[in-house]
Design an enzyme around this catalytic site. Structure first.
Site, PDB file in Angstrom:
ATOM      1  N   GLY A  25       0.790  -1.225   0.000  1.00  0.00           N
ATOM      2  CA  GLY A  25       0.000   0.000   0.000  1.00  0.00           C
ATOM      3  C   GLY A  25       0.823   1.276   0.000  1.00  0.00           C
ATOM      4  O   GLY A  25       0.258   2.361  -0.017  1.00  0.00           O
ATOM      5  N   CYS A  26       2.130   1.142   0.040  1.00  0.00           N
ATOM      6  CA  CYS A  26       2.990   2.327   0.005  1.00  0.00           C
ATOM      7  C   CYS A  26       3.359   2.652  -1.434  1.00  0.00           C
ATOM      8  O   CYS A  26       3.543   1.752  -2.254  1.00  0.00           O
ATOM      9  CB  CYS A  26       4.271   2.092   0.808  1.00  0.00           C
ATOM     10  N   GLN A  27       3.490   3.925  -1.720  1.00  0.00           N
ATOM     11  CA  GLN A  27       3.869   4.364  -3.055  1.00  0.00           C
ATOM     12  C   GLN A  27       5.295   3.908  -3.375  1.00  0.00           C
ATOM     13  O   GLN A  27       5.571   3.462  -4.470  1.00  0.00           O
ATOM     14  CB  GLN A  27       3.773   5.884  -3.155  1.00  0.00           C
TER      15      GLN A  27
END
Length: 139
Positions: free
Chosen positions: A50-52
């Protein structure tokens, strides 16, 4: 130091800056000072979803405390995870699970982040709490 005492320190540090350019640079500088995760922990299993950017987080229990190490391929993400590690590393599982993240609103970090990065921040906090829960369950 307790989680709350560390959070208060961070709030005080961020209050010294007049604008977001200075705060932004401070977040990046914090990331540069993050002790790096051992390369053997840079695995898919330790990636925070879910992290860029790619963010790896590893937790291990020493005595009754959890020690976190992390790394990221993005400067901002690395700075954000370094703040969270400062708050939650070397704390007990109970304190981590009961600890809140209200200080994030106080330093206006989420307002500064893009929606994708704000989601990543939430996922980082969630993963820290999940590690604490898993390590608590092992006892």
């Amino acid at each position: 130091m307790t989680i709350k005492e560390i959070q208060n320190e961070i709030v005080e540090e961020f209050s010294m800056f007049d604008d977001w350019d200075e705060r932004f640079q401070y977040v990046i500088d914090l990331g540069k000072s993050l002790p790096l995760i051992d390369e053997k922990y840079k695995t898919e299993e330790n990636l925070i979803r879910g992290c860029q950017s790619k963010v790896w987080l590893h937790a291990e229990k020493k005595d009754d405390k959890i020690l976190f190490t992390a790394d990221s391929d993005g400067y901002i993400s690395k700075g954000v995870i370094s703040i969270l590690i400062r708050v939650f590393s070397n704390q007990s599982t109970v304190d981590i699970l009961e600890g809140n993240t209200d200080f994030i609103n106080e330093i206006q970090l989420q307002q500064f982040l893009s929606p994708n990065r704000a989601n990543g921040l939430s996922m980082m906090v969630k993963q820290i709490k999940l590690y604490a829960l898993a390590l608590q369950a092992k006892n």
